[in-house]
Design a protein around this motif. Structure first.
Motif, mmCIF file in Angstrom:
data_model
loop_
_atom_site.group_PDB
_atom_site.id
_atom_site.type_symbol
_atom_site.label_atom_id
_atom_site.label_comp_id
_atom_site.label_asym_id
_atom_site.label_seq_id
_atom_site.Cartn_x
_atom_site.Cartn_y
_atom_site.Cartn_z
ATOM 1 N N ALA A 1 0.734 -1.131 -0.397
ATOM 2 C CA ALA A 1 -0.135 0.379 0.134
ATOM 3 C C ALA A 1 0.975 1.189 0.052
ATOM 4 C CB ALA A 1 -1.170 0.216 1.101
ATOM 5 N N TRP A 2 -0.066 2.453 -0.369
ATOM 6 C CA TRP A 2 0.583 3.444 -0.074
ATOM 7 C C TRP A 2 0.196 4.656 0.481
ATOM 8 C CZ3 TRP A 2 4.483 6.049 -1.893
ATOM 9 C CH2 TRP A 2 6.340 5.159 -2.865
ATOM 10 N N TYR A 3 0.893 4.913 1.329
ATOM 11 C CA TYR A 3 0.133 5.991 2.182
ATOM 12 C C TYR A 3 0.524 7.287 2.233
ATOM 13 C CZ TYR A 3 -0.772 1.255 4.675
ATOM 14 O OH TYR A 3 -1.127 0.280 5.011
ATOM 15 N N ARG A 4 -0.014 8.206 3.140
ATOM 16 C CA ARG A 4 0.561 9.634 3.265
ATOM 17 C C ARG A 4 0.019 10.402 3.989
ATOM 18 N NH1 ARG A 4 -3.996 12.452 -1.203
ATOM 19 N NH2 ARG A 4 -5.405 12.454 -0.190
ATOM 20 N N VAL B 1 -8.762 9.817 -3.576
ATOM 21 C CA VAL B 1 -7.768 9.891 -4.725
ATOM 22 C C VAL B 1 -8.601 8.834 -5.951
ATOM 23 C CG1 VAL B 1 -6.604 9.803 -3.508
ATOM 24 C CG2 VAL B 1 -6.473 8.265 -4.348
ATOM 25 N N LYS B 2 -9.803 7.884 -5.848
ATOM 26 C CA LYS B 2 -10.265 7.767 -6.930
ATOM 27 C C LYS B 2 -10.725 8.317 -7.871
ATOM 28 C CE LYS B 2 -12.543 4.657 -4.735
ATOM 29 N NZ LYS B 2 -13.708 4.177 -4.469
ATOM 30 N N GLY B 3 -10.315 7.290 -9.359
ATOM 31 C CA GLY B 3 -10.373 8.725 -10.484
ATOM 32 C C GLY B 3 -8.926 9.088 -11.288
ATOM 33 N N ARG B 4 -7.933 9.560 -9.493
ATOM 34 C CA ARG B 4 -7.288 10.087 -10.230
ATOM 35 C C ARG B 4 -5.728 9.090 -10.163
ATOM 36 N NH1 ARG B 4 -6.014 14.188 -6.905
ATOM 37 N NH2 ARG B 4 -7.038 13.683 -4.791
ATOM 38 N N PHE B 5 -5.444 8.770 -9.043
ATOM 39 C CA PHE B 5 -4.525 8.087 -8.855
ATOM 40 C C PHE B 5 -4.781 5.872 -8.834
ATOM 41 C CE2 PHE B 5 -3.393 10.584 -4.573
ATOM 42 C CZ PHE B 5 -3.227 11.313 -5.530
ATOM 43 N N THR B 6 -3.052 5.624 -9.387
ATOM 44 C CA THR B 6 -3.529 4.527 -9.739
ATOM 45 C C THR B 6 -2.038 3.680 -9.014
ATOM 46 O OG1 THR B 6 -4.830 4.976 -11.987
ATOM 47 C CG2 THR B 6 -3.656 2.832 -12.398
ATOM 48 N N ASN C 1 -7.462 -1.181 -4.526
ATOM 49 C CA ASN C 1 -8.687 -0.513 -3.854
ATOM 50 C C ASN C 1 -7.636 0.940 -3.601
ATOM 51 O OD1 ASN C 1 -10.495 -0.478 -2.795
ATOM 52 N ND2 ASN C 1 -10.208 -0.688 -0.591
ATOM 53 N N TYR C 2 -8.720 2.131 -3.042
ATOM 54 C CA TYR C 2 -8.438 3.345 -3.392
ATOM 55 C C TYR C 2 -9.177 4.142 -2.462
ATOM 56 C CZ TYR C 2 -5.936 2.556 -8.141
ATOM 57 O OH TYR C 2 -5.357 1.754 -8.870
ATOM 58 N N ALA C 3 -8.478 4.745 -1.645
ATOM 59 C CA ALA C 3 -9.069 5.926 -1.208
ATOM 60 C C ALA C 3 -10.263 6.821 -1.855
ATOM 61 C CB ALA C 3 -8.536 6.686 0.211
ATOM 62 N N ASP C 4 -11.394 7.331 -1.103
ATOM 63 C CA ASP C 4 -12.708 7.854 -1.945
ATOM 64 C C ASP C 4 -12.021 8.867 -3.019
ATOM 65 O OD1 ASP C 4 -15.376 6.858 -0.017
ATOM 66 O OD2 ASP C 4 -14.421 6.178 -1.380
ATOM 67 N N GLN D 1 -2.897 12.439 10.757
ATOM 68 C CA GLN D 1 -3.059 11.240 10.622
ATOM 69 C C GLN D 1 -2.255 11.019 9.107
ATOM 70 O OE1 GLN D 1 -5.851 9.584 13.182
ATOM 71 N NE2 GLN D 1 -4.819 9.872 14.686
ATOM 72 N N ARG D 2 -1.532 10.083 9.585
ATOM 73 C CA ARG D 2 -0.772 9.162 8.431
ATOM 74 C C ARG D 2 -2.547 8.274 7.921
ATOM 75 N NH1 ARG D 2 3.971 6.048 9.198
ATOM 76 N NH2 ARG D 2 4.540 7.989 9.358
ATOM 77 N N GLU D 3 -2.538 7.994 6.652
ATOM 78 C CA GLU D 3 -3.669 7.660 5.721
ATOM 79 C C GLU D 3 -3.088 6.701 4.361
ATOM 80 O OE1 GLU D 3 -6.523 10.524 4.089
ATOM 81 O OE2 GLU D 3 -4.700 11.251 2.596
ATOM 82 N N LEU D 4 -4.315 5.499 4.623
ATOM 83 C CA LEU D 4 -3.635 5.293 3.669
ATOM 84 C C LEU D 4 -5.160 5.361 2.157
ATOM 85 C CD1 LEU D 4 -4.207 0.834 3.918
ATOM 86 C CD2 LEU D 4 -5.119 2.388 1.715
ATOM 87 N N VAL D 5 -3.427 5.258 1.107
ATOM 88 C CA VAL D 5 -3.723 5.990 -0.448
ATOM 89 C C VAL D 5 -4.221 4.861 -1.578
ATOM 90 C CG1 VAL D 5 -3.167 7.512 -1.957
ATOM 91 C CG2 VAL D 5 -2.212 7.867 0.132
ATOM 92 N N ALA D 6 -3.646 3.386 -1.127
ATOM 93 C CA ALA D 6 -3.824 2.719 -2.727
ATOM 94 C C ALA D 6 -3.347 1.905 -1.968
ATOM 95 C CB ALA D 6 -3.635 3.141 -3.761
ATOM 96 N N SER D 7 -3.757 0.368 -2.417
ATOM 97 C CA SER D 7 -3.560 -0.729 -1.919
ATOM 98 C C SER D 7 -3.698 -1.507 -3.449
ATOM 99 C CB SER D 7 -3.951 -1.994 -0.832
ATOM 100 O OG SER D 7 -4.865 -2.127 -1.225
ATOM 101 N N ILE D 8 -3.071 -2.748 -3.061
ATOM 102 C CA ILE D 8 -2.429 -3.737 -4.215
ATOM 103 C C ILE D 8 -2.187 -5.288 -3.720
ATOM 104 C CG2 ILE D 8 -0.019 -3.399 -5.125
ATOM 105 C CD1 ILE D 8 -0.649 -3.727 -8.479
ATOM 106 N N THR D 9 -2.838 -5.818 -4.139
ATOM 107 C CA THR D 9 -3.117 -7.513 -3.914
ATOM 108 C C THR D 9 -1.732 -8.070 -4.974
ATOM 109 O OG1 THR D 9 -4.821 -8.598 -5.393
ATOM 110 C CG2 THR D 9 -5.195 -7.811 -2.999
ATOM 111 N N PRO D 10 -1.195 -9.339 -4.595
ATOM 112 C CA PRO D 10 -0.568 -10.120 -5.082
ATOM 113 C C PRO D 10 -1.131 -10.235 -6.662
ATOM 114 C CG PRO D 10 -0.629 -10.960 -3.088
ATOM 115 C CD PRO D 10 -1.606 -9.930 -2.768
ATOM 116 N N GLN D 11 -3.078 -10.891 -6.930
ATOM 117 C CA GLN D 11 -3.452 -10.905 -8.312
ATOM 118 C C GLN D 11 -3.492 -9.587 -8.206
ATOM 119 O OE1 GLN D 11 -4.447 -11.753 -4.370
ATOM 120 N NE2 GLN D 11 -3.523 -13.925 -4.412
ATOM 121 N N LEU D 12 -3.009 -8.367 -8.358
ATOM 122 C CA LEU D 12 -2.996 -7.313 -8.975
ATOM 123 C C LEU D 12 -4.549 -6.693 -8.936
ATOM 124 C CD1 LEU D 12 -1.378 -7.284 -12.068
ATOM 125 C CD2 LEU D 12 -0.445 -6.956 -10.100
#
Length: 116
Positions: free
Chosen positions: A35-38, A63-68, A58-61, A44-55
């Motif tokens: 995951a990426w956090y910021r 950044v959805k549609g703007r971050f990959t 998931n995105y925070a609301d 507080q530090r927040e989760l921005v996006a995550s990626i599983t081994p199956q690719l």
């Protein structure tokens, strides 16, 4: 011992794009949900996006549609592609495991500043 190095941050104007990268030793990104956090000043530090081994991603609301988020298993790198950046995206960006019990020591992060 897991060590990560984040890079690629910088100063960008609102509406601009940036890609930040995370390189690691001691962990195989392709076998873990990463995951990426910021953390913005005073927040507080927040989760921005995550990626599983199956690719699966998931995105925070916010950044959805703007971050990959993406990964390169061969290079053991994960990336965060950020488009249409906003001043509220200004923060230090970190990568780490997405599962709290498997998190490792935080890296130094990479500063992203969105300002005109």
């Amino acid at each position: 011992q897991v060590q990560v190095v984040e890079s690629g941050g910088g100063l960008v104007q609102p509406g601009g794009s940036l890609r930040v990268s995370c390189a690691a030793s001691g962990i195989r990104f392709g076998l873990n949900t990463m995951a990426w956090y910021r953390q913005a000043p005073g927040k507080q530090r927040e989760l921005v996006a995550s990626i599983t081994p199956q690719l699966r991603t998931n995105y925070a609301d916010s950044v959805k549609g703007r971050f990959t988020i993406s990964g390169d298993g061969a290079k053991n790198m994960i990336y965060l592609h950020m488009n249409n950046l906003k001043p509220e995206d200004t923060a230090v960006y970190y990568c780490n495991h997405a599962i709290a019990s498997k998190m490792f020591n935080w890296g130094q992060g990479t500063q992203v500043t969105v300002s005109s």
